[in-house]
Scaffold this motif. Structure first.
Motif, mmCIF file in Angstrom:
data_model
loop_
_atom_site.group_PDB
_atom_site.id
_atom_site.type_symbol
_atom_site.label_atom_id
_atom_site.label_comp_id
_atom_site.label_asym_id
_atom_site.label_seq_id
_atom_site.Cartn_x
_atom_site.Cartn_y
_atom_site.Cartn_z
ATOM 1 N N PHE A 144 87.592 36.212 33.459
ATOM 2 C CA PHE A 144 88.443 36.801 32.421
ATOM 3 C C PHE A 144 87.892 38.115 31.887
ATOM 4 N N GLY A 146 92.122 37.794 31.685
ATOM 5 C CA GLY A 146 91.751 37.070 30.479
ATOM 6 C C GLY A 146 92.790 37.222 29.378
ATOM 7 N N ASP A 155 85.217 22.168 8.357
ATOM 8 C CA ASP A 155 85.952 21.618 7.227
ATOM 9 C C ASP A 155 86.502 20.240 7.597
ATOM 10 N N MET A 195 97.639 30.462 26.902
ATOM 11 C CA MET A 195 97.082 29.230 26.334
ATOM 12 C C MET A 195 97.392 29.105 24.846
ATOM 13 N N PHE A 230 89.046 24.666 12.540
ATOM 14 C CA PHE A 230 88.142 23.573 12.178
ATOM 15 C C PHE A 230 87.111 23.989 11.144
ATOM 16 N N ILE A 251 88.096 28.134 22.094
ATOM 17 C CA ILE A 251 87.117 27.553 23.022
ATOM 18 C C ILE A 251 86.901 28.483 24.210
ATOM 19 N N VAL A 252 87.993 29.003 24.789
ATOM 20 C CA VAL A 252 87.860 29.919 25.923
ATOM 21 C C VAL A 252 87.138 31.201 25.499
ATOM 22 N N CYS A 253 87.368 31.625 24.259
ATOM 23 C CA CYS A 253 86.692 32.824 23.752
ATOM 24 C C CYS A 253 85.289 32.515 23.240
ATOM 25 N N ASN A 254 84.816 31.282 23.474
ATOM 26 C CA ASN A 254 83.451 30.894 23.146
ATOM 27 C C ASN A 254 83.155 30.968 21.644
ATOM 28 N N GLU A 255 84.101 30.469 20.845
ATOM 29 C CA GLU A 255 83.928 30.379 19.394
ATOM 30 C C GLU A 255 84.170 28.930 18.952
ATOM 31 N N VAL A 256 83.548 28.536 17.843
ATOM 32 C CA VAL A 256 83.955 27.285 17.205
ATOM 33 C C VAL A 256 85.361 27.513 16.644
ATOM 34 N N PRO A 257 86.328 26.641 16.995
ATOM 35 C CA PRO A 257 87.718 26.903 16.591
ATOM 36 C C PRO A 257 87.861 27.181 15.089
ATOM 37 N N LYS A 317 87.209 40.160 22.539
ATOM 38 C CA LYS A 317 86.146 39.680 23.424
ATOM 39 C C LYS A 317 86.015 40.562 24.656
ATOM 40 N N ARG A 318 86.699 41.700 24.682
ATOM 41 C CA ARG A 318 86.624 42.660 25.784
ATOM 42 C C ARG A 318 87.026 42.043 27.130
ATOM 43 N N MET A 319 88.024 41.182 27.094
ATOM 44 C CA MET A 319 88.487 40.581 28.346
ATOM 45 C C MET A 319 89.334 41.567 29.134
ATOM 46 N N ARG A 347 91.196 40.700 23.498
ATOM 47 C CA ARG A 347 90.715 42.087 23.531
ATOM 48 C C ARG A 347 89.461 42.256 22.682
#
Lengths: 202, 202, 202
Positions: free
Chosen positions: B147, C32, A29, C39, C147, C138-144, C26-28, C24
């Motif tokens: 992690f 994590g 967006d 963060m 955004f 970002i740490v969870c490997n997703e596009v924020p 993301k099963r960290m 959780r």
């Protein structure tokens, strides 16, 4: 001076534009489009200044660039459509190559002013030249393009940074060294792109 | 002193090596291989120094390490093949555990020198020990391994950092505290790895 | 003063809680869960202070918050289950909106104190309000999320930051400007959430 200013603005616009395209490809967006464009344009210099502990950051003292990207982000969708009709891909690559040369040499010069050792200074040149795109790709959840396509992009910045360092070492004038090295980077990038050369593919 | 120097170089090489492997698994080119190796080796200490505002960064004043990684990156492909034949996985885990111990205690000691509160100092120890691998995984577009695998890696660094803090609190010598805690972390990591122990799996 | 303290703690807890849930999902593991929660809670303010070169960081001088998140991370699994029964989603959104308002205005006020130009100050407000969630994703490997979902989240922070800047420009009292703008952000966020409004969807 006005020439440098013109190139500087163009380099920032090209960075922002590549951010617009990538952000829209990821269906972001308005907030994402602005942030990714901003990171692409200023990420390299910001990373360098964080590492060297230089403040204020370039974009902090030149808020007009941030405002410019903000305004462009508001019209990113029609802007990209229009530019794609007017501007050929060739022109974008050329503008990007000019930006790579200028940003990289600005980075290595800044590191040399801060009395960095030579190899570190050359790394700072490369970081300034490429890290905007690296951050763009990380935020867009991709492995950074510059790390995987095997095209000499960072390598052009690296070689040009060393050209600058050697010219300064042998007491050539700052302006001569800057322009020669920046033109070298831009030319090398364009020639290797033209012939689709690859190096260091693992 | 020469022993510390030796361990330091080994720890950096092990970090770089794990970066080489991950970068090549992601089919990165030379630039990616160098950058990921560099980030893995120096990312933890750099993150700590950015947070504590310490300069110059370790690798800035020791450009020989950056040059070393650069040269190794140039021969990463044959290097990995050769090392895989000569060096067993066991040896890599041992070297990595030694690096974890040394980096973590260097981090907590540095934070204590900067008069950080105790819990923050222990976090700085862990950050120094593990954040190189975290950055490596983020750039490689993975959820960081440390992690999610449930193995006590960061936890070893955390417990060892507290051992160091407690020993310093009770006025034991700096060298004694440093070596005892670093050896503790390395041993704990190796024992838990040997028996494939998991904790805190959610 | 006690009210601000209460809201501050609540805002941090809400940030940490959203980190717990995402980690959780993301099963960290425990490490994590703690890191992502930390963060999310402190990433925005830390990013702002790195860019403005302010030290010590908030969480460095208030280690009690880090310890609190650490203790909560140890019981994250039962904690999330319990809270989900007691606390409705509506309450979480409200608490998060309160946090967004408070963090953003704290950010823009801090940037104004550091004599940033106005547009940059408003950007610092937004960064403080949203960047914790950006780092989490970002740490969870997703596009924020912030955004791409098109909901006015960053935009609420942006508009409220400007309200604060304009009120200060016209010499209104600091407290009045702070509370009015923070309440404005929180209200705007809740109203747009309630009616599921979207803007700037590309």
């Amino acid at each position: 001076m006005t020439l440098i200013k013109f190139i500087e603005i163009m380099a920032i616009l090209v960075g922002a534009f590549s951010g617009f395209i990538e952000a829209r490809r990821k269906r972001m967006d308005l907030v994402g489009v602005f942030t990714v464009a901003f990171m692409t344009a200023f990420g390299g210099g910001t990373m360098r200044d964080l590492l060297l502990d230089k403040r204020p950051l370039f974009w902090v003292t030149h808020q007009e660039y941030a405002i410019l990207i903000f305004v462009l982000a508001l019209i990113a969708a029609p802007l990209i459509r229009t530019l794609r009709q007017i501007v050929s891909e060739r022109l974008i690559v050329i503008a990007d190559a000019v930006g790579l040369g200028l940003f990289s040499i600005a980075g290595v010069a800044s590191a040399l002013d801060a009395h960095m050792p030579l190899f570190i200074a050359s790394m700072m040149g490369v970081i300034t030249g490429i890290f905007g795109g690296v951050l763009r790709d990380i935020v867009c959840n991709e492995v950074p393009m510059v790390f995987r396509d095997g095209k000499p992009y960072a390598i052009c910045a690296f070689l040009g940074s060393w050209m600058y360092l050697i010219m300064r070492k042998y007491h050539m004038g700052h302006d001569l060294a800057l322009w020669t090295s920046a033109v070298f980077i831009t030319t090398l990038r364009l020639v290797t792109w033209k012939f689709d050369m690859r190096v260091g593919r693992s």
